[in-house]
Every structure is written in C-alpha cells, then in structure tokens.
Motif scaffolding. Structure first.
Motif, mmCIF file in Angstrom:
data_model
loop_
_atom_site.group_PDB
_atom_site.id
_atom_site.type_symbol
_atom_site.label_atom_id
_atom_site.label_comp_id
_atom_site.label_asym_id
_atom_site.label_seq_id
_atom_site.Cartn_x
_atom_site.Cartn_y
_atom_site.Cartn_z
ATOM 1 N N ASP A 1 106.136 -47.630 22.984
ATOM 2 C CA ASP A 1 105.992 -46.272 23.493
ATOM 3 C C ASP A 1 105.198 -45.446 22.479
ATOM 4 O OD1 ASP A 1 107.854 -45.891 21.494
ATOM 5 O OD2 ASP A 1 109.250 -44.737 22.713
ATOM 6 N N LYS A 2 104.985 -44.162 22.783
ATOM 7 C CA LYS A 2 104.148 -43.319 21.919
ATOM 8 C C LYS A 2 104.722 -41.906 21.889
ATOM 9 C CE LYS A 2 99.302 -42.100 21.057
ATOM 10 N NZ LYS A 2 97.911 -42.151 21.603
ATOM 11 N N PRO A 3 105.839 -41.720 21.176
ATOM 12 C CA PRO A 3 106.431 -40.378 21.126
ATOM 13 C C PRO A 3 105.561 -39.419 20.326
ATOM 14 C CG PRO A 3 107.534 -41.835 19.582
ATOM 15 C CD PRO A 3 106.588 -42.700 20.375
ATOM 16 N N ALA A 4 105.487 -38.178 20.774
ATOM 17 C CA ALA A 4 104.765 -37.154 20.023
ATOM 18 C C ALA A 4 105.572 -36.793 18.778
ATOM 19 C CB ALA A 4 104.552 -35.914 20.888
ATOM 20 N N PRO A 5 104.909 -36.599 17.625
ATOM 21 C CA PRO A 5 105.628 -36.156 16.428
ATOM 22 C C PRO A 5 106.384 -34.868 16.721
ATOM 23 C CG PRO A 5 103.369 -36.794 15.889
ATOM 24 C CD PRO A 5 103.459 -36.767 17.383
ATOM 25 N N PHE A 6 107.616 -34.794 16.200
ATOM 26 C CA PHE A 6 108.446 -33.641 16.545
ATOM 27 C C PHE A 6 108.002 -32.388 15.806
ATOM 28 C CE2 PHE A 6 111.996 -30.748 15.961
ATOM 29 C CZ PHE A 6 112.391 -30.572 17.276
ATOM 30 N N ASN A 7 107.776 -31.335 16.563
ATOM 31 C CA ASN A 7 107.678 -29.985 16.027
ATOM 32 C C ASN A 7 108.044 -29.022 17.154
ATOM 33 O OD1 ASN A 7 105.104 -28.857 17.340
ATOM 34 N ND2 ASN A 7 104.347 -30.771 16.421
ATOM 35 N N LEU A 8 108.494 -27.845 16.799
ATOM 36 C CA LEU A 8 109.015 -26.903 17.789
ATOM 37 C C LEU A 8 107.959 -26.498 18.792
ATOM 38 C CD1 LEU A 8 111.226 -24.621 15.511
ATOM 39 C CD2 LEU A 8 111.964 -26.473 17.016
ATOM 40 N N ASN A 9 106.718 -26.330 18.349
ATOM 41 C CA ASN A 9 105.673 -25.892 19.264
ATOM 42 C C ASN A 9 105.384 -26.932 20.337
ATOM 43 O OD1 ASN A 9 103.448 -23.967 19.975
ATOM 44 N ND2 ASN A 9 102.197 -25.761 19.496
ATOM 45 N N THR A 10 105.319 -28.214 19.948
ATOM 46 C CA THR A 10 105.010 -29.273 20.921
ATOM 47 C C THR A 10 106.123 -29.448 21.935
ATOM 48 O OG1 THR A 10 103.635 -30.451 19.319
ATOM 49 C CG2 THR A 10 104.477 -31.723 21.189
ATOM 50 N N TYR A 11 107.383 -29.431 21.465
ATOM 51 C CA TYR A 11 108.503 -29.765 22.336
ATOM 52 C C TYR A 11 109.074 -28.580 23.110
ATOM 53 C CZ TYR A 11 108.848 -34.615 20.848
ATOM 54 O OH TYR A 11 108.600 -35.947 20.635
ATOM 55 N N PHE A 12 108.774 -27.362 22.678
ATOM 56 C CA PHE A 12 109.427 -26.227 23.333
ATOM 57 C C PHE A 12 108.467 -25.143 23.798
ATOM 58 C CE2 PHE A 12 112.595 -28.087 20.463
ATOM 59 C CZ PHE A 12 113.560 -28.419 21.396
ATOM 60 N N SER A 13 107.165 -25.298 23.550
ATOM 61 C CA SER A 13 106.184 -24.353 24.072
ATOM 62 C C SER A 13 105.789 -24.755 25.490
ATOM 63 C CB SER A 13 104.934 -24.326 23.178
ATOM 64 O OG SER A 13 103.897 -23.592 23.802
ATOM 65 N N LEU A 14 105.702 -23.787 26.386
ATOM 66 C CA LEU A 14 105.331 -24.086 27.771
ATOM 67 C C LEU A 14 103.922 -24.653 27.865
ATOM 68 C CD1 LEU A 14 106.830 -21.014 29.686
ATOM 69 C CD2 LEU A 14 107.766 -23.327 29.481
ATOM 70 N N ASN A 15 103.068 -24.387 26.886
ATOM 71 C CA ASN A 15 101.693 -24.887 26.907
ATOM 72 C C ASN A 15 101.598 -26.369 26.555
ATOM 73 O OD1 ASN A 15 100.611 -22.347 27.563
ATOM 74 N ND2 ASN A 15 100.544 -21.743 25.398
ATOM 75 N N SER A 16 102.613 -26.916 25.902
ATOM 76 C CA SER A 16 102.527 -28.304 25.436
ATOM 77 C C SER A 16 103.770 -29.119 25.777
ATOM 78 C CB SER A 16 102.310 -28.327 23.925
ATOM 79 O OG SER A 16 103.361 -27.644 23.254
ATOM 80 N N ILE A 17 104.640 -28.589 26.608
ATOM 81 C CA ILE A 17 105.921 -29.238 26.861
ATOM 82 C C ILE A 17 105.776 -30.590 27.566
ATOM 83 C CG2 ILE A 17 106.376 -28.211 29.137
ATOM 84 C CD1 ILE A 17 109.258 -27.682 28.131
ATOM 85 N N SER A 18 104.616 -30.817 28.222
ATOM 86 C CA SER A 18 104.404 -32.086 28.928
ATOM 87 C C SER A 18 103.746 -33.144 28.054
ATOM 88 C CB SER A 18 103.545 -31.856 30.175
ATOM 89 O OG SER A 18 102.249 -31.417 29.822
ATOM 90 N N ILE A 19 103.464 -32.846 26.784
ATOM 91 C CA ILE A 19 102.843 -33.831 25.901
ATOM 92 C C ILE A 19 103.816 -34.930 25.481
ATOM 93 C CG2 ILE A 19 101.797 -34.148 23.620
ATOM 94 C CD1 ILE A 19 100.414 -31.462 23.983
ATOM 95 N N PRO A 20 105.075 -34.618 25.106
ATOM 96 C CA PRO A 20 106.005 -35.689 24.716
ATOM 97 C C PRO A 20 106.417 -36.552 25.909
ATOM 98 C CG PRO A 20 106.715 -33.537 23.880
ATOM 99 C CD PRO A 20 105.657 -33.284 24.914
ATOM 100 N N GLN A 21 107.221 -37.562 25.619
ATOM 101 C CA GLN A 21 107.812 -38.408 26.652
ATOM 102 C C GLN A 21 109.030 -37.677 27.210
ATOM 103 O OE1 GLN A 21 106.555 -42.556 24.362
ATOM 104 N NE2 GLN A 21 108.690 -41.962 24.422
ATOM 105 N N TYR A 22 108.914 -37.157 28.429
ATOM 106 C CA TYR A 22 109.934 -36.256 28.948
ATOM 107 C C TYR A 22 110.558 -36.785 30.236
ATOM 108 C CZ TYR A 22 106.169 -34.795 32.112
ATOM 109 O OH TYR A 22 105.160 -34.782 33.039
ATOM 110 N N ASN A 23 111.683 -36.148 30.620
ATOM 111 C CA ASN A 23 112.380 -36.434 31.873
ATOM 112 C C ASN A 23 112.820 -35.117 32.491
ATOM 113 O OD1 ASN A 23 113.208 -38.462 29.632
ATOM 114 N ND2 ASN A 23 113.406 -39.660 31.503
#
Length: 257
Positions: free
Chosen positions: A50-72
C-alpha cells in the motif's frame, strides 16, 4: 466503571450512521495477465504494497487534501436493533514493488519492442524500462456492507458502551490504474474493472449514544478481469485477483430522525 450489559441499549432501529476513517492494507502476491494486439504475457507472483500518505494534520484533516490518504467512509441504517446496512467506499492504494524480480510467461510479438520474444517462466526486473503498475488513486471498492452489532459493556449511566460488530460486504472495484509498459505511458484514469467480496470484524466505543470511534479488520479479494492499460480504450487489458487484508480506524456519528 464499565459493567456487563444486562440488556440491549435503547432501540436503534431506524437510526442512521456515518463513518470516516483511514486504512492500512496488506496484499498477497498476484499474477497479472497482460494482453494487447501484439503481446500476451503474465507476470507471476508480483509483490505489491500500500502507499499511505505521511501523517500531518493538513493532509489528513484539511478539506482540500482529505482524499489523498487511504480513506474509508460509510453511510448506514439500522434495519433493527442489531443489523446495520451501509453503503461506502474503501479507498486503498496498491503499488507493485519497483525493481523486484518476477517470472514472466507468454509472448511479445512486436519485432521493434526491446522485449520482443517468447518467455517461459523467465526472470524479469520490474522497473521503468519494462513495467510500472499501480492502483494509487486508488483501488476503490464501492460496496454494500451488512454488520451485526452487539453491546457487551457499558457505564451505569449508559454514556459509554463497548460494542463489537461482524459481517460481510460485496461491491464493485473502480480503480484509477496507472500503468506504464516499456516506457510508453498507457493509462491513468478511473475504470470499472471488476468486483469484490470481503468479511469484517471489529469493535467500537459509543459515547453519549451518538458519537463513536471504531476499528475493524476486513479481508477478502478483488477480482479484476478488465483493467484498462491504454489511453482511449482499445484491446489493451490486464487481469488480476488481489487478496487483501485491511485495517481501518476512524470516527463516526449515529442519529435518529
């Protein structure tokens, strides 16, 4: 203090649920069969991660980038006090390991292709000169899930409850596949490529009857007989079956109109 639940909580029949979370996935090795006008060969036991996005608050919780990580995400409905039926998307990412050595069998019949020839279980390095293969935006499993929920323990006030769930899912797989064969860019777009089946087991903590945190393990397979590998369609295709195990963790809400 949590105590063993003597009775089921207030009826949840007719309640809605929504869940958002993130996942990690592990994949079994997979045979990938490629066909086109001048080639027909199989890469055997390709290893992928798999290819998880490196964790940071902006990537995982910003509406502009919330679809970049592996999500459900899931939207569900309790048809009775225990059974929840939901529709959701598991957005996994699948990347064949770059630089690995794999055996291939079949034929490449284009005389001007640097890999022209017939192959019988011969070793090949999977790199940019021969093959890059991934579903990174992503390996999208749009599925209907049925889960049975059971409350085991709760506080005397009923404001905190420990619950478990188990069930199964079935649905369609719509990957955005990025495939490059022998340094020629072939395809990078969404395409309905197959279907999947899976089962899951998990647990959650429900707070104040409306907010929960949840984690579960989900395992199954994706059967992909129609992976497109060339821009604009044509007869170029790949086929594979991907066995996988996925762990997800997230938060959600439940409510009753």
């Amino acid at each position: 203090m949590l105590v063993k639940s003597q009775t089921e909580p207030t009826s949840r029949k007719g309640s809605f649920t929504f869940y958002w979370g993130y996942n990690r996935s592990a994949f079994a090795s997979s045979n990938i069969h490629f066909t086109g006008p001048d080639y027909d060969f199989t890469v055997q036991k390709a290893v992928a991660q798999d290819k998880p996005a490196p964790f940071n608050l902006n990537t995982y919780f910003s509406l502009n980038s919330i679809s970049i990580p592996q999500y459900n995400y899931r939207l569900g409905y309790f048809i009775d006090d225990h059974w929840n039926i939901s529709l959701g998307l598991d957005h996994q990412k699948y990347v064949v390991d770059y630089g690995q050595t794999a055996n291939i069998s079949g034929a490449i019949e284009d005389y001007y292709n640097p890999f022209y020839g017939e192959y019988d279980n011969e070793s090949m390095i999977l790199d940019s000169s021969f093959l890059l293969f991934e579903h990174t935006d992503g390996l999208n499993y749009l599925n209907i899930e049925a889960n049975y929920y059971k409350t085991w323990k709760e506080t005397p006030s009923g404001n905190v409850r420990l619950e478990t769930n188990f069930g199964g899912s079935a649905g369609l797989v719509i990957p955005r596949s990025n495939v490059t064969l022998w340094e020629e860019r072939r395809y990078d777009a969404f395409h309905l490529s197959g279907w999947g089946l899976s089962g899951q087991i998990g647990g959650q903590v429900l707070f104040w009857k409306h907010v929960f945190i949840r984690s579960q393990i989900k395992g199954g397979f994706h059967h992909l007989p129609d992976i497109m590998t060339r821009e604009g369609g044509g007869s170029d295709r790949a086929q594979q079956v991907i066995w996988h195990v996925m762990w997800d963790f997230g938060v959600g809400a439940t409510w009753h109109f």
